[in-house]
Design a protein around this motif. Structure first.
Motif, PDB file in Angstrom:
ATOM      1  N   PRO A 179       0.830  -1.228   0.000  1.00  0.00           N
ATOM      2  CA  PRO A 179       0.000   0.000   0.000  1.00  0.00           C
ATOM      3  C   PRO A 179       0.859   1.272   0.000  1.00  0.00           C
ATOM      4  O   PRO A 179       1.020   1.941   1.024  1.00  0.00           O
ATOM      5  N   TYR A 180       1.383   1.617  -1.159  1.00  0.00           N
ATOM      6  CA  TYR A 180       2.318   2.741  -1.254  1.00  0.00           C
ATOM      7  C   TYR A 180       1.663   4.092  -0.960  1.00  0.00           C
ATOM      8  O   TYR A 180       2.359   5.055  -0.621  1.00  0.00           O
ATOM      9  N   HIS A 181       0.356   4.171  -1.076  1.00  0.00           N
ATOM     10  CA  HIS A 181      -0.317   5.420  -0.759  1.00  0.00           C
ATOM     11  C   HIS A 181      -0.087   5.829   0.702  1.00  0.00           C
ATOM     12  O   HIS A 181      -0.082   7.013   1.038  1.00  0.00           O
ATOM     13  N   LYS A 182       0.128   4.821   1.572  1.00  0.00           N
ATOM     14  CA  LYS A 182       0.396   5.113   2.979  1.00  0.00           C
ATOM     15  C   LYS A 182       1.740   5.816   3.149  1.00  0.00           C
ATOM     16  O   LYS A 182       1.899   6.672   4.018  1.00  0.00           O
ATOM     17  N   LEU A 183       2.707   5.430   2.318  1.00  0.00           N
ATOM     18  CA  LEU A 183       4.024   6.057   2.407  1.00  0.00           C
ATOM     19  C   LEU A 183       4.010   7.455   1.815  1.00  0.00           C
ATOM     20  O   LEU A 183       4.740   8.331   2.266  1.00  0.00           O
ATOM     21  N   GLU A 184       3.180   7.663   0.803  1.00  0.00           N
ATOM     22  CA  GLU A 184       3.052   9.009   0.233  1.00  0.00           C
ATOM     23  C   GLU A 184       2.438   9.963   1.262  1.00  0.00           C
ATOM     24  O   GLU A 184       2.848  11.124   1.378  1.00  0.00           O
ATOM     25  N   LYS A 185       1.470   9.444   1.980  1.00  0.00           N
ATOM     26  CA  LYS A 185       0.813  10.245   3.014  1.00  0.00           C
ATOM     27  C   LYS A 185       1.696  10.385   4.244  1.00  0.00           C
ATOM     28  O   LYS A 185       1.677  11.424   4.927  1.00  0.00           O
ATOM     29  N   GLY A 186       2.481   9.339   4.540  1.00  0.00           N
ATOM     30  CA  GLY A 186       3.313   9.308   5.744  1.00  0.00           C
ATOM     31  C   GLY A 186       2.654   8.487   6.834  1.00  0.00           C
ATOM     32  O   GLY A 186       1.431   8.549   7.014  1.00  0.00           O
ATOM     33  N   LEU A 187       3.435   7.695   7.551  1.00  0.00           N
ATOM     34  CA  LEU A 187       2.884   6.794   8.557  1.00  0.00           C
ATOM     35  C   LEU A 187       2.660   7.475   9.905  1.00  0.00           C
ATOM     36  O   LEU A 187       2.164   6.851  10.836  1.00  0.00           O
ATOM     37  N   GLY A 188       3.040   8.734  10.039  1.00  0.00           N
ATOM     38  CA  GLY A 188       2.657   9.518  11.201  1.00  0.00           C
ATOM     39  C   GLY A 188       3.475   9.308  12.458  1.00  0.00           C
ATOM     40  O   GLY A 188       3.058   9.715  13.551  1.00  0.00           O
ATOM     41  N   TYR A 189       4.628   8.700  12.331  1.00  0.00           N
ATOM     42  CA  TYR A 189       5.456   8.481  13.521  1.00  0.00           C
ATOM     43  C   TYR A 189       6.264   9.715  13.868  1.00  0.00           C
ATOM     44  O   TYR A 189       6.688  10.489  12.991  1.00  0.00           O
ATOM     45  N   LYS A 190       6.475   9.898  15.159  1.00  0.00           N
ATOM     46  CA  LYS A 190       7.485  10.834  15.616  1.00  0.00           C
ATOM     47  C   LYS A 190       8.788  10.057  15.684  1.00  0.00           C
ATOM     48  O   LYS A 190       8.831   8.950  16.246  1.00  0.00           O
ATOM     49  N   ILE A 191       9.845  10.601  15.118  1.00  0.00           N
ATOM     50  CA  ILE A 191      11.115   9.888  15.016  1.00  0.00           C
ATOM     51  C   ILE A 191      12.236  10.699  15.655  1.00  0.00           C
ATOM     52  O   ILE A 191      12.347  11.909  15.430  1.00  0.00           O
ATOM     53  N   GLU A 192      13.051  10.042  16.442  1.00  0.00           N
ATOM     54  CA  GLU A 192      14.289  10.634  16.941  1.00  0.00           C
ATOM     55  C   GLU A 192      15.383   9.584  16.865  1.00  0.00           C
ATOM     56  O   GLU A 192      15.098   8.369  16.934  1.00  0.00           O
TER      57      GLU A 192
END
Length: 474
Positions: A179-192
């Protein structure tokens, strides 16, 4: 803390370093462990028997099927690092192995995964596209270093633009039905992400690694404070190589004529440089403490009846004219049989352990009081030349003269290396699940590939342990 019905998953589980740390940090078992190597999974099973094990490629395990409807509270990813590490040198890069980190994106997109952690070498941040230098041979494109890492972070957070050059690799890796549309939208994680050093958290190794934490539950990402440090830091003192060495393990003289094959000249030169640096030129060599060795005194005298005496009895009469004195000091150091590094002192954290083989050894130099005037070889030459001299090393320690009478060496053993990585003392490594003895090569491979449990424990505890979460909420 973990919520009801949440599970813990260890991808690339290896022999169980990350799992051990997670279990200590959470005070509960890991539910799923995945690794393609039967030997690694076998060691993991012995030490983590309640975990469900998948002896398969991470790509062959369906996250949806494995989780069976249960949400993932914590997942750990330690993708193979050798094609990022500078230790690999200029050797060609395996494209498939270098792209293993995309597994974390796959899991994040396919199953509810609240918190995940990823460990790799520092060079992971320079992850970029490859160039084909000859048919099937790939090397990193230095001009685009970090480009793929940026895409990796964008997929997990705010989304990746459609014309980003990383899409070709992503689709080649994740397949056509993703489901590449999820990656286009972004998975919504906060990353550090940060670089952490194992000895700062109680492991007796200076191993330094990249750690990434992602979470999508609205809570903060927390980083553990170091618990250990140098003298004067106010922290607990660093654990060192001396803390994990098994001093009872036998060693062998480099001059032993019964060796099946002579020590390589390069190794002798390396040993010579190490003795020069850590014994001869060192004003304060590391001496083996009495309680760490067999407690007796041996008399180095020219007599037909050489005496050995208990150390807990009054010292016997000493003769002032005995050549070389009566009792010996044992100065120790660590030798590294790789590259130009001659090693380090024993009272430092052990240098990084490699999965590709054991390259760390212990060296003991025996010293006795020096009373002669004979020639001295300062070990600037290869050590195989020094057997022609009766005194081959002069050491001055606090104004006292000593001569080196013998040099012993051995490779560090697997149980010492596992201890250096911070594994518990009772971790089972010597035998497989059928009771067959594990080879040293197999044991060292599990250790060199491992995550240091104390760092995993600290990261998990500060982000998910109930006590820490309650403190942060307050």
């Amino acid at each position: 803390m973990l919520y009801k019905n949440e599970i813990v998953v260890d991808n690339f589980a290896g022999g169980g370093g990350a799992s051990t740390g997670m279990e200590l940090g959470l005070n509960r078992k890991v539910d799923i462990a995945i690794n393609h190597d039967p030997a690694a999974i076998d060691m993991h099973k012995i030490n983590h028997p309640e975990t469900k094990h998948y002896c398969e490629s991470v790509w062959d395990v369906d996250p949806v099927e494995a989780c069976a409807g249960r949400p993932v509270g914590l997942a750990w990813f330690s993708p193979d690092c050798k094609y990022f590490s500078k230790a690999k040198g200029r050797a060609p890069v395996n494209k498939a192995i270098r792209g293993l980190a995309w597994v974390a994106v796959r899991w994040a997109a396919l199953v509810p995964m609240r918190v995940f952690m990823l460990e790799n070498v520092e060079e992971f941040m320079g992850w970029g596209p490859l160039v084909e230098v000859s048919p099937g041979v790939f090397k990193p494109n230095k001009e685009k270093a970090g480009e793929t890492f940026e895409a990796f972070i964008k997929c997990l957070t705010t989304g990746l633009i459609k014309n980003h050059p990383a899409w070709e690799e992503i689709k080649e890796t994740l397949g056509h039905d993703f489901p590449y549309h999820k990656l286009e939208k972004g998975l919504g994680y906060k990353i550090e992400h940060k670089i952490l050093t194992a000895c700062d958290f109680g492991a007796p190794t200076s191993r330094k690694r990249f750690f990434l934490v992602g979470r999508n539950d609205g809570q903060s990402i927390n980083w553990p404070n170091p618990t250990h440090g140098k003298a004067g830091s106010g922290l607990k003192p660093y654990l060192t190589a001396a803390d994990i060495i098994d001093w009872s393990y036998p060693m062998r003289s480099i001059f032993d004529p019964d060796r099946s094959k002579p020590i390589a000249e390069k190794s002798l030169i390396r040993l010579g440089k190490g003795v020069q640096k850590f014994v001869i030129d060192n004003e304060d060599p590391f001496f083996v403490e009495p309680e760490m060795v067999v407690p007796f005194i041996t008399e180095h005298a020219n007599a037909s009846n050489q005496r050995n005496m208990p150390i807990d009895e009054p010292l016997r009469t000493l003769c002032a004219q005995v050549k070389g004195g009566h009792f010996a000091l044992v100065a120790c150091s660590i030798v590294k049989y790789r590259g130009d590094n001659v090693g380090h002192k024993v009272d430092e954290p052990l240098h990084t352990i490699s999965a590709g083989g054991n390259h760390l050894g212990l060296v003991k130099a025996y010293l006795v009081k020096y009373y002669g005037t004979g020639s001295v070889n300062t070990l600037n030459n290869p050590l195989d030349t020094i057997t022609t001299n009766d005194r081959f090393g002069l050491v001055i320690i606090k104004g006292e003269k000593y001569q080196i009478t013998d040099i012993l060496t051995r490779m560090l053993q697997p149980h010492e290396l596992f201890a250096a990585m911070g594994f518990p003392d009772d971790y089972q490594i010597a035998f497989d699940s059928n009771g067959k003895k594990n080879t040293k090569k197999n044991q060292v491979a599990r250790c060199g590939n491992a995550v240091c449990p104390p760092i995993a424990q600290a990261l998990v505890a500060v982000n998910l342990a109930k006590k820490h979460v309650e403190e942060i909420a307050a």
